[in-house]
Design an enzyme around this catalytic site. Structure first.
Site, short mmCIF file in Angstrom:
data_model
loop_
_atom_site.label_atom_id
_atom_site.label_comp_id
_atom_site.label_asym_id
_atom_site.label_seq_id
_atom_site.Cartn_x
_atom_site.Cartn_y
_atom_site.Cartn_z
N GLY A 40 57.02 169.38 -60.81
CA GLY A 40 55.85 169.67 -60.16
C GLY A 40 55.01 170.99 -60.82
O GLY A 40 55.66 171.77 -60.90
N GLY B 84 58.19 158.03 -59.23
CA GLY B 84 58.69 158.57 -60.53
C GLY B 84 60.11 158.71 -60.83
O GLY B 84 60.90 157.69 -60.25
N ILE C 108 62.45 160.66 -60.54
CA ILE C 108 63.46 160.84 -59.39
C ILE C 108 63.87 159.40 -58.43
O ILE C 108 64.92 159.18 -58.27
CB ILE C 108 63.02 161.99 -58.50
N ARG D 30 57.68 168.57 -52.28
CA ARG D 30 57.17 169.81 -51.90
C ARG D 30 56.79 170.10 -50.36
O ARG D 30 56.50 169.36 -49.65
CB ARG D 30 55.62 170.01 -52.45
N ASP E 166 64.70 170.11 -47.91
CA ASP E 166 65.06 171.28 -49.08
C ASP E 166 64.00 172.15 -49.49
O ASP E 166 64.26 173.23 -50.29
CB ASP E 166 65.49 170.36 -50.27
N HIS F 156 65.80 175.04 -51.16
CA HIS F 156 65.34 174.47 -52.51
C HIS F 156 66.43 174.35 -53.61
O HIS F 156 66.19 174.89 -54.72
CB HIS F 156 64.16 175.42 -52.96
#
Lengths: 317, 317
Positions: free
Chosen positions: B73, B147, B149, B229, B253, B277
């Protein structure tokens, strides 16, 4: 004359109908359906077992011919008497393989991704990263017991580019395992491993197999997992090993005493995951179990023999 | 004249030597190596970014030509200024794919195998089974963001006989997904799903995408997972949805405010897994990241262009 298939639990109607369809001489019954002592004399097959059935069904010339166990392990059953009275025994090995392999994978991935410390920190509203993260292929995983559960786990691990090491009775080679070693090399192999997973049945050979010396020989960074049988582990030795950080972590699903008493010292340790004998809980259990039962039942009425999962009453597995 | 590759973190020697080997005109430096303001005028490339570099490197006719982001990101970077000053940007998309997919698999398997309730019960020395266990194939999983992931997770799920549903910008079909739908059909798809996993980048379109109405429309038995995000989620709405059991569980997360403050009400909920995170923490990160950097660096010095993971400064991903 109607013969009974006595079950220790109920099954959905569709399965009872299937029994009738295969052979209408047989009727599925629960214990409550056997209202007088003569009824017991028509019990030729049982699904599962209850301790109280010992005196009702185990005697010279019993009508009982076959016990289909609900579980894979049969250590809790009166094996000697089954042998004496010529009662065949089949287990449900394979039914639980996916459930237990899924359970084991959950533990391995939680650990690789720092979940155990995250969960502990969450209790204290603490935002803190673990200090290491791992890929499955970074671990040397020792699978003790290469039966259907071990094989399923090994196939999972292969997908994640990990080739586990296996232990079985004689060290025979197994697909999906990098190497396999005989049981007498367990300690030597455990010493080198990051994760040791017990999936062995309980027999005289496996009682307290994991004892004080075993845990002392393991890496202090290693994890011990038990989804086999509780008495394979010397619980006091495990507690001591965890308390003294002789091993880093344990994930234990089966115990010498179940339920684990509320005041047992294992509960108060930080470096253990205690699950209440749930690893084998199997979604769609009835369907998977009945697939084995029907195969055997069909063969049994035709030829008096059994096809799947017959247990050697001498070895106990 | 030596040109600098300024990095916000150190890398192992082997990688610095590799840079020299590819082009000895370039030197890897850290901020502390830039002792006077003239040194900054030799910075042609950065690895990572620091807020304080904005004023030192972002101006008309800056020597800076290329920023290689450490993360996938890039929402936290000064994209408009990069565009104004003609600075190329590449992200590290793909480096974190395995780590995040592993993290997600851990959550899914923990849930299927009753681990969240087992862990909660363990705190109270309580031996109690959960009431349902699931196979991966029993779940309708919605992966929002297809994407690298999302693709990695989908390939995992396929191995476990689950075909997830995907959401991406225009609904283009993707391998390993049963179906894919465009972003504007997200709510409709979420309503039918057991698990909703956000992996989208943060853009104007995804800010507070998951709001009060969204959670109210989800099944009350469903799980919401965010590894994308934080600001894609209206945190207050999520808290309310969990508190009122409008959804059953969340595994989060990334947060609007990180670290999540110790007095934040999310910490006190029972039906949430809070991880700090960590989903992208990548074993062997340097090696994986440098593979992307070296591909790009080689192309950059030869042709001034970039091969892998160039970010559109207009769309922000």
């Amino acid at each position: 004359m109607t013969k009974y298939i006595l079950s220790d639990r109920s099954f959905r109607d569709e399965f009872l109908k299937q029994i009738q369809k295969i052979d209408s001489n047989y009727q599925f019954v629960l214990e409550d359906d056997l209202t007088n002592s003569e009824d017991w004399q028509n019990v030729e097959i049982t699904i599962g077992w209850k301790k109280s059935w010992d005196e009702k069904l185990l005697y010279e010339k019993t009508p009982l011919k076959w016990v289909q166990s609900i579980s894979a392990g049969v250590d809790y059953l009166p094996l000697d008497q089954f042998r004496n009275y010529n009662i065949k025994l089949t287990n449900s090995s394979g039914v639980h393989a996916q459930a237990i392999a899924d359970h084991l994978l959950a533990i391995l991935f939680m650990q690789n991704r720092g979940f155990f410390s995250a969960i502990e920190n969450q209790r204290h509203a603490k935002w803190e990263m673990a200090d290491n993260y791992m890929n499955p292929q970074d671990l040397r995983i020792l699978i003790v017991g290469t039966g259907k559960i071990g094989q399923r786990l090994a196939s999972y691990l292969n997908f994640f580019e990990n080739q586990p090491i296996g232990i079985n009775t004689n060290g025979r080679t197994m697909e999906d395992f990098k190497n396999t070693f005989p049981l007498h090399q367990l300690e030597e192999q455990a010493t080198m491993s990051d994760v040791v997973i017990n999936i062995l049945p309980l027999t005289d050979d496996t009682y307290h197999l994991y004892n004080k010396e075993f845990f002392q020989n393991m890496k202090d960074s290693a994890t011990f997992i038990n989804v086999g049988r509780g008495p394979s582990v010397d619980t006091q030795a495990l507690h001591q090993a965890l308390q003294n950080n002789e091993i880093a972590f344990a994930a234990i699903d089966v115990f010498e005493q179940e339920p684990l008493p509320a005041d047992h010292p294992l509960w108060s340790l930080k470096n253990i995951l205690i699950t209440p004998h749930i690893s084998g809980f199997t979604p769609h259990f009835q369907k998977k179990f009945m697939a084995i039962f029907f195969d055997n039942f069909t063969k049994f009425i035709k030829e008096g023999s059994l096809t799947e999962n017959e247990v050697s009453l001498a070895s106990g597995y």
